[in-house]
Write a protein that holds these residues in place. Structure first.
Motif, PDB file in Angstrom:
ATOM      1  N   UNK A 310       1.161  -1.722  -0.040  1.00  0.00           N
ATOM      2  CA  UNK A 310       0.260   0.334   0.405  1.00  0.00           C
ATOM      3  C   UNK A 310       1.656   1.223   0.113  1.00  0.00           C
ATOM      4  N   UNK A 311       0.253   2.132  -0.654  1.00  0.00           N
ATOM      5  CA  UNK A 311       0.981   3.502  -0.598  1.00  0.00           C
ATOM      6  C   UNK A 311       0.178   4.561  -0.192  1.00  0.00           C
ATOM      7  N   UNK A 328       4.130   7.152   1.310  1.00  0.00           N
ATOM      8  CA  UNK A 328       5.153   5.837   2.476  1.00  0.00           C
ATOM      9  C   UNK A 328       4.082   4.758   2.522  1.00  0.00           C
ATOM     10  N   UNK A 329       4.898   3.168   2.140  1.00  0.00           N
ATOM     11  CA  UNK A 329       4.890   2.388   1.765  1.00  0.00           C
ATOM     12  C   UNK A 329       4.698   1.480   3.519  1.00  0.00           C
ATOM     13  N   UNK A 330       3.973   0.185   3.333  1.00  0.00           N
ATOM     14  CA  UNK A 330       3.593  -0.136   4.767  1.00  0.00           C
ATOM     15  C   UNK A 330       5.132  -1.584   4.302  1.00  0.00           C
ATOM     16  N   UNK A 331       5.989  -1.007   3.402  1.00  0.00           N
ATOM     17  CA  UNK A 331       6.817  -2.508   3.649  1.00  0.00           C
ATOM     18  C   UNK A 331       7.478  -2.058   2.607  1.00  0.00           C
ATOM     19  N   UNK A 394       7.659  -2.524  -6.946  1.00  0.00           N
ATOM     20  CA  UNK A 394       7.596  -3.577  -6.184  1.00  0.00           C
ATOM     21  C   UNK A 394       8.037  -3.646  -4.721  1.00  0.00           C
ATOM     22  N   UNK A 395       8.233  -4.453  -3.855  1.00  0.00           N
ATOM     23  CA  UNK A 395       8.363  -4.268  -2.160  1.00  0.00           C
ATOM     24  C   UNK A 395       9.333  -6.085  -2.255  1.00  0.00           C
ATOM     25  N   UNK A 396       9.777  -5.936  -1.038  1.00  0.00           N
ATOM     26  CA  UNK A 396      10.474  -7.006  -0.701  1.00  0.00           C
ATOM     27  C   UNK A 396      10.141  -8.189  -0.666  1.00  0.00           C
TER      28      UNK A 396
END
Length: 532
Positions: A310-311, A328-331, A394-396
């Motif tokens: 999410x952003x 701001x990202x959740x991850x 793309x997140x981790x």
């Protein structure tokens, strides 16, 4: 019926015992008035000093008589004060009895010492009322404190933020003040603002100028509760959200990243690590408590479905030239598709976002992305929109954003901006955090002054503002509340107040220069003894 409205308060006809009585230990107090009465929140509004067990006290109003059954033995050679404030009212119109107080002594004399002063509140909430604050004294040999039991002597703060405790017996005391929101006559260490005087106060004469600065800070020391794998990640759970986190491991910032959530720290790894690896963890809370621990973490294969990416954007910000975009990202984020990330300012014109425009607020976390972009005046548009298509980030854990992002920003014209607002700080030494707040108290700008006492904000949008200064004594670039166990005061904060009106609002218009503002430091928590 039909007559004039009753505006007269109840008048006392008789008190048993009489006011200023000596050598008396009543089992009950009876007060008779000239008209029928009622009680208004008697348990809160009737202040009794010194401390008695109010759970045993029974207060009743019948017709024109108030009766207080004490149901306990009073102390020898002690002056008792029953301050009724506005708790006794006439039955018909609710007019409170004025300045109603009963003073008597169980010994040969009435104690007459007095302590007076004032109370200030750092960072008051919208619903905070200074008149809900309490100031209390505890004898030096009392084993309780403000978080455990009600004080021996107490006074409620008035609407002008002043207090007065009278009829005190000579002796040594500890002094506290707190925002008694739940009417318990003691402070809640997690949720209520409070302050204290570090040193013992010797009361053998009247004391004036006792001053408190209330601040809120959870006094419960930070603790590590547990840590365990969650899916392919690793989570550390704490009893409170940390202010500072230091994780040491060679892979932090390259292969392993972390985020800070509500009372937890989440560790993410780019790859599976079956064997346990160690992390040195240091966490610190807002009041200065810290914990050092060694954590052994695993990042294992898991069939648990990863959380969606999410952003959130700081959409709606106004700016002049320097566009302050923050996502701001959740991850933690690992990859960005720059082909679908751009700034649009009309139906056809865009500015492509390139890698050199980006920076992470914290490279060990990679969950807050800043886009640094200069928009020159040669672009004649006011509205700019940051666009990011789905699958841009793309997140981790390999998750892409599924929802496209659109965040709008408004460019201001230079002629509508104030040129500068500036001034100086008196009565304190830096470093300082100087904050420009809007009329609602929201932070608009902030500057840090390492040395000196001069401040300045330039090119400010026309509006009403306030200025707050934080005295950053420990130089950690944030405000720190009081620490009760370590007897450390909260860092002082003080606001600009117009010396003529006492108002803190500063009106700014386009093209104006507002200068020579003087912000005076509020008094330190402390005491001034009246020698007269």
């Amino acid at each position: 019926m039909g007559g004039p409205q009753d505006e007269d308060p109840p008048i006392v006809l008789e008190m048993i015992p009489k006011d200023q009585s000596l050598n008396t230990k009543p089992k009950a107090i009876v007060i008779t008035f000239d008209e029928y009465i009622k009680l208004d929140n008697a348990n809160k509004n009737i202040l009794i000093t010194p401390r008695i067990n109010k759970d045993e006290v029974i207060i009743t109003a019948l017709k024109n008589t108030l009766e207080i059954e004490l149901n306990q033995e009073l102390e020898d050679n002690t002056t008792y004060v029953f301050n009724f404030q506005k708790s006794i009212q006439d039955l018909s119109e609710g007019n409170p009895a004025e300045n109603l107080k009963l003073v008597f002594s169980t010994g040969e004399q009435i104690d007459s010492l007095r302590v007076t002063g004032s109370v200030n509140r750092y960072f008051p909430g919208k619903n905070d009322k200074i008149e809900n604050a309490i100031v209390g004294l505890y004898p030096i040999d009392d084993t309780t404190n403000v978080f455990i039991a009600p004080p021996y002597y107490l006074s409620q703060v008035d609407t002008a933020a002043n207090f007065s405790i009278s009829n005190i017996k000579a002796g040594k005391y500890f002094a506290y003040a707190w925002q008694d929101d739940n009417n318990s006559l003691k402070a809640e260490y997690k949720s209520e603002a409070f302050d204290f005087i570090k040193d013992t106060i010797t009361i053998n004469q009247n004391i004036e100028g006792l001053h408190f600065n209330l601040s809120k800070g959870d006094q419960n020391p930070i603790n590590l509760l547990r840590s365990s794998p969650i899916g392919s990640n690793y989570t550390i759970v704490l009893n409170k959200t940390p202010n500072e986190v230091l994780l040491k491991n060679d892979k932090i910032g390259s292969e392993i990243f972390y985020t800070i959530g509500e009372k937890r720290i989440n560790l993410y790894s780019k790859s599976i690590i079956a064997d346990s690896i160690s992390f040195n963890l240091n966490v610190k809370d807002s009041v200065g408590y810290e914990v050092d621990s060694l954590i052994w973490a695993k990042f294992e294969e898991s069939e648990r479905k990863p959380e969606k990416l999410t952003i959130s954007a700081n959409s709606g910000k106004n700016f002049y030239q320097n566009l302050p975009i923050e996502l701001t990202f959740n991850k933690p984020i690992t990859d960005i598709n720059y082909d679908s990330l751009y700034l649009a300012y009309d139906t056809a014109s865009v500015v492509k976002i390139s890698p050199e425009m980006l920076s992470f607020k914290d490279s060990l976390r990679r969950d807050v992305l800043r886009i640094n972009l200069l928009v020159p005046d040669s672009i004649p548009y006011e509205t700019f929109s940051l666009k990011a298509a789905d699958s841009t980030f793309r997140d981790i854990e390999g998750q892409y954003n599924e929802v496209a992002l659109s965040a709008n920003y408004k460019k201001l014209k230079k002629e509508t901006l104030s040129d500068e607002i500036s001034g100086k700080i008196e009565g304190s030494e830096g470093p300082f955090i100087v904050q420009l707040l809007d009329s609602k108290g929201e932070l608009i700008r902030e500057s840090y002054i390492e040395s000196g006492n001069q401040f300045s904000f330039k090119l400010i949008e026309a509006a009403n503002y306030q200025i707050r200064v934080i005295e950053d004594t420990n130089k950690n670039h944030r405000w720190d509340p009081a620490n009760f166990e370590e007897k450390r005061y909260a860092e002082r904060t003080f606001n600009f107040l117009d010396p003529e009106t006492g108002n803190g609002n500063i009106l700014i218009r386009g093209g104006w220069i507002v200068e020579d503002l003087v912000i005076k430091a509020t008094p330190n928590t402390g005491i001034k003894i009246d020698q007269d």
